[in-house]
Write a protein that holds these residues in place. Structure first.
Motif, PDB file in Angstrom:
ATOM      1  N   LEU A 124       0.858  -1.183   0.000  1.00 18.85           N
ATOM      2  CA  LEU A 124       0.000   0.000   0.000  1.00 18.85           C
ATOM      3  C   LEU A 124       0.895   1.235   0.000  1.00 18.85           C
ATOM      4  N   TRP A 125       0.907   1.932  -1.131  1.00 15.11           N
ATOM      5  CA  TRP A 125       1.765   3.098  -1.323  1.00 15.11           C
ATOM      6  C   TRP A 125       0.933   4.374  -1.177  1.00 15.11           C
ATOM      7  N   PHE A 126       1.262   5.200  -0.183  1.00 14.25           N
ATOM      8  CA  PHE A 126       0.535   6.442   0.093  1.00 14.25           C
ATOM      9  C   PHE A 126       1.235   7.615  -0.590  1.00 14.25           C
ATOM     10  N   LEU A 127       0.449   8.441  -1.283  1.00 15.68           N
ATOM     11  CA  LEU A 127       1.012   9.621  -1.944  1.00 15.68           C
ATOM     12  C   LEU A 127       1.341  10.685  -0.898  1.00 15.68           C
ATOM     13  N   LYS A 128       2.587  11.102  -0.839  1.00 14.13           N
ATOM     14  CA  LYS A 128       3.026  12.113   0.123  1.00 14.13           C
ATOM     15  C   LYS A 128       3.175  13.496  -0.500  1.00 14.13           C
ATOM     16  N   ASP A 129       3.513  13.547  -1.783  1.00 14.45           N
ATOM     17  CA  ASP A 129       3.775  14.826  -2.458  1.00 14.45           C
ATOM     18  C   ASP A 129       3.297  14.699  -3.898  1.00 14.45           C
ATOM     19  N   PHE A 130       2.172  15.365  -4.205  1.00 18.40           N
ATOM     20  CA  PHE A 130       1.599  15.245  -5.550  1.00 18.40           C
ATOM     21  C   PHE A 130       2.509  15.853  -6.602  1.00 18.40           C
ATOM     22  N   GLU A 131       3.017  17.043  -6.336  1.00 21.26           N
ATOM     23  CA  GLU A 131       3.812  17.753  -7.342  1.00 21.26           C
ATOM     24  C   GLU A 131       5.062  16.971  -7.733  1.00 21.26           C
ATOM     25  N   ASN A 132       5.692  16.292  -6.789  1.00 17.27           N
ATOM     26  CA  ASN A 132       6.937  15.571  -7.052  1.00 17.27           C
ATOM     27  C   ASN A 132       6.748  14.062  -7.126  1.00 17.27           C
ATOM     28  N   ALA A 133       5.483  13.627  -7.091  1.00 15.40           N
ATOM     29  CA  ALA A 133       5.153  12.198  -7.203  1.00 15.40           C
ATOM     30  C   ALA A 133       5.962  11.354  -6.214  1.00 15.40           C
ATOM     31  N   ILE A 134       5.919  11.750  -4.936  1.00 15.02           N
ATOM     32  CA  ILE A 134       6.627  11.011  -3.891  1.00 15.02           C
ATOM     33  C   ILE A 134       5.624  10.114  -3.163  1.00 15.02           C
ATOM     34  N   TRP A 135       5.943   8.819  -3.126  1.00 18.38           N
ATOM     35  CA  TRP A 135       5.086   7.822  -2.498  1.00 18.38           C
ATOM     36  C   TRP A 135       5.813   7.179  -1.322  1.00 18.38           C
ATOM     37  N   GLU A 136       5.046   6.776  -0.323  1.00 16.54           N
ATOM     38  CA  GLU A 136       5.609   6.065   0.832  1.00 16.54           C
ATOM     39  C   GLU A 136       4.872   4.743   1.011  1.00 16.54           C
ATOM     40  N   LYS A 137       5.625   3.647   1.084  1.00 13.23           N
ATOM     41  CA  LYS A 137       5.020   2.338   1.310  1.00 13.23           C
ATOM     42  C   LYS A 137       4.803   2.165   2.811  1.00 13.23           C
ATOM     43  N   LYS A 138       3.540   2.311   3.248  1.00 16.19           N
ATOM     44  CA  LYS A 138       3.224   2.249   4.671  1.00 16.19           C
ATOM     45  C   LYS A 138       2.871   0.841   5.135  1.00 16.19           C
ATOM     46  N   TYR A 139       2.386   0.010   4.226  1.00 15.27           N
ATOM     47  CA  TYR A 139       1.980  -1.334   4.622  1.00 15.27           C
ATOM     48  C   TYR A 139       2.487  -2.343   3.590  1.00 15.27           C
ATOM     49  N   ASN A 140       2.942  -3.468   4.108  1.00 14.57           N
ATOM     50  CA  ASN A 140       3.268  -4.621   3.263  1.00 14.57           C
ATOM     51  C   ASN A 140       2.428  -5.792   3.800  1.00 14.57           C
ATOM     52  N   ILE A 141       1.283  -6.020   3.168  1.00 17.92           N
ATOM     53  CA  ILE A 141       0.298  -6.977   3.661  1.00 17.92           C
ATOM     54  C   ILE A 141       0.711  -8.391   3.256  1.00 17.92           C
ATOM     55  N   PRO A 142       0.627  -9.373   4.163  1.00 21.26           N
ATOM     56  CA  PRO A 142       1.138 -10.724   3.872  1.00 21.26           C
ATOM     57  C   PRO A 142       0.256 -11.522   2.910  1.00 21.26           C
ATOM     58  N   SER A 143       0.766 -12.707   2.544  1.00 16.25           N
ATOM     59  CA  SER A 143       0.183 -13.513   1.470  1.00 16.25           C
ATOM     60  C   SER A 143      -1.230 -13.992   1.764  1.00 16.25           C
ATOM     61  N   HIS A 144      -1.576 -14.250   3.027  1.00 11.91           N
ATOM     62  CA  HIS A 144      -2.915 -14.785   3.295  1.00 11.91           C
ATOM     63  C   HIS A 144      -4.007 -13.731   3.114  1.00 11.91           C
ATOM     64  N   VAL A 145      -3.621 -12.472   2.973  1.00  9.65           N
ATOM     65  CA  VAL A 145      -4.571 -11.401   2.655  1.00  9.65           C
ATOM     66  C   VAL A 145      -4.531 -11.075   1.169  1.00  9.65           C
ATOM     67  N   ALA A 146      -3.356 -11.148   0.563  1.00 11.86           N
ATOM     68  CA  ALA A 146      -3.144 -10.706  -0.822  1.00 11.86           C
ATOM     69  C   ALA A 146      -3.669 -11.745  -1.810  1.00 11.86           C
ATOM     70  N   GLN A 147      -4.991 -11.827  -1.903  1.00  8.79           N
ATOM     71  CA  GLN A 147      -5.628 -12.779  -2.793  1.00  8.79           C
ATOM     72  C   GLN A 147      -6.309 -12.052  -3.949  1.00  8.79           C
ATOM     73  N   LEU A 148      -6.773 -12.819  -4.937  1.00  5.68           N
ATOM     74  CA  LEU A 148      -7.493 -12.247  -6.063  1.00  5.68           C
ATOM     75  C   LEU A 148      -8.745 -11.520  -5.588  1.00  5.68           C
ATOM     76  N   TYR A 149      -9.025 -10.376  -6.208  1.00  6.10           N
ATOM     77  CA  TYR A 149     -10.247  -9.611  -5.958  1.00  6.10           C
ATOM     78  C   TYR A 149     -10.391  -9.178  -4.495  1.00  6.10           C
ATOM     79  N   VAL A 150      -9.263  -8.906  -3.864  1.00  9.68           N
ATOM     80  CA  VAL A 150      -9.255  -8.350  -2.514  1.00  9.68           C
ATOM     81  C   VAL A 150      -8.712  -6.926  -2.590  1.00  9.68           C
TER      82      VAL A 150
END
Length: 405
Positions: free
Chosen positions: A327-353
């Motif tokens: 999950l990458w959160f936009l921190k700065d629109f003008e400079n397109a800076i993103w921050e990865k706040k969450y790395n969700i594990p495999s048992h959640v990362a399923q199709l159509y979730v």
């Protein structure tokens, strides 16, 4: 704010000190508080006043959801429910049966409204927007506080209505994506829809003026193709008056054999100025994912990307199915800076979730498949059922107060 400031000037509240009674009432859940309206005129005036409603809402922040329903009699409409599944308010559909006529006005078919179905758009407002399966250009905006439903004009803007391909298709273009948002500087609501005309995508905007007589206005086309799909893959989201569309990098690769749109790129439309804001680059690891992972192709990435609005931020979701979800959160629109706040594990990362909402305790709600909302706790790694719904892809967040329902 002092409790006494919330009291009507002429209120008579019995033996309790004024501030004490207000403080007690502010602590009562809204659903129970609504039953107290009938105690006396003073209590009804107090609990209905805008100041009290606003203060109560600031203390009771559990989200309310808007979901479509169909009852046993096949009638349909929209329910406002809490996270326990309790129906706070049910608003039946106002539509009548669909009458199909030929060019001379002869009726040759009547389609019962029970055959139609409602799809609630993923808004985060005190209004609810939905579409109907048998009305390809239709948009309905519901105000749960009043029960009033605004039917937006089904036709095209004057600019699009003149298009030869629109006229050849009985006056209809294919709606690829639509959204409803609020313009903070003006306090008004606007809807936007992207319509395909042959191999082009056209943009239309309408301002909600509280009546049924507004008109769609043709606007500049998107800077490049956006993903179609009416929202089932969550590729359009509204944040702070900006409508963000995930751009269709995959079609550009398939059609030309070269990358003309970077993966993860986003086209943003400003509802205030009614202009496109250029192309927002996605997170760098998303842009280079295929080059960096030889086991994956652009077809895989096409299925993995979506957008979300979480904690009032634009979020790029990279669901690498059964491996992880970033999950990458936009921190700065003008400079397109993103921050990865969450790395969700495999048992959640399923199709159509798809991530749906971050609760105040840090847990994250996900729409899972079709009929479930599930709850993930980043602190413990637990993942459990939160709520059963008709279709978790057809659900919005209602930000209005229970006291207004």
């Amino acid at each position: 704010m002092a409790s006494s400031q919330l009291l009507p000037a002429t209120s008579s509240l019995g033996d309790l000190p004024r501030d004490a009674l207000v403080e007690i009432l502010l602590r009562i859940p809204a659903k129970d508080l609504c039953r107290l309206h009938a105690v006396c005129p003073s209590w009804r005036a107090l609990t209905s006043s805008p100041l009290f409603v606003g203060e109560h809402k600031s203390r009771h922040t559990a989200p309310l959801l808007a979901v479509a329903y169909r009852d046993q009699g096949m009638a349909n409409g929209v329910d406002v429910v809490d996270l326990s599944g309790n129906i706070v308010r049910r608003i039946p559909s106002i539509e009548s049966d669909i009458v199909v006529e030929d060019e001379s006005g002869h009726v040759f078919a009547v389609i019962p409204i029970s055959h139609d179905s409602i799809t609630v758009m993923r808004t985060h407002l005190n209004l609810i927007c939905f579409t109907r399966e048998l009305h390809p250009l239709g948009l309905w905006v519901l105000n749960p506080a009043t029960g009033a439903t605004l039917v937006l004009p089904p036709g095209h803007s004057d600019e699009l209505a003149k298009e030869d391909k629109i006229q050849a298709n009985y006056g209809y273009g294919q709606v690829e994506s639509c959204a409803l948002g609020q313009v903070s500087s003006m306090g008004v609501y606007k809807a936007i829809r992207i319509v395909s005309v042959g191999d082009r995508q056209m943009c239309e905007v309408i301002t909600l003026d509280g009546t049924n007589y507004g008109r769609w206005r043709g606007k500049q086309s998107p800077p490049a193709l956006i993903f179609a799909g009416h929202g089932e893959r969550m590729r359009c989201v509204v944040v702070n008056g900006l409508v963000h569309f995930l751009m269709d990098f995959y079609s550009s690769i398939m059609n030309s054999g070269v990358i003309t749109i970077e993966p993860g790129s986003i086209a943003s439309f400003n509802l205030d100025t009614e202009e496109w804001m250029g192309t927002l680059r996605g997170p760098a690891p998303v842009r280079t994912f295929v080059q960096d992972n030889e086991d994956f192709c652009y077809g895989h990435l096409n299925l993995q990307l979506s957008l979300a609005e979480l904690d009032f931020s634009l979020v790029t979701v990279h669901n690498n199915h059964y491996i992880s979800m970033g999950l990458w959160f936009l921190k700065d629109f003008e400079n397109a800076i993103w921050e990865k706040k969450y790395n969700i594990p495999s048992h959640v990362a399923q199709l159509y979730v798809y991530p749906f909402l971050i609760l105040h305790d840090g847990r994250i709600l996900f729409s899972h498949g079709k009929g479930l909302l599930k709850r993930y706790d980043p602190k413990t790694g637990t993942y459990d059922d939160a709520l059963e719904v008709t279709d978790s892809r057809s659900i919005g967040i209602y930000t209005g107060s229970l006291l207004s329902l």
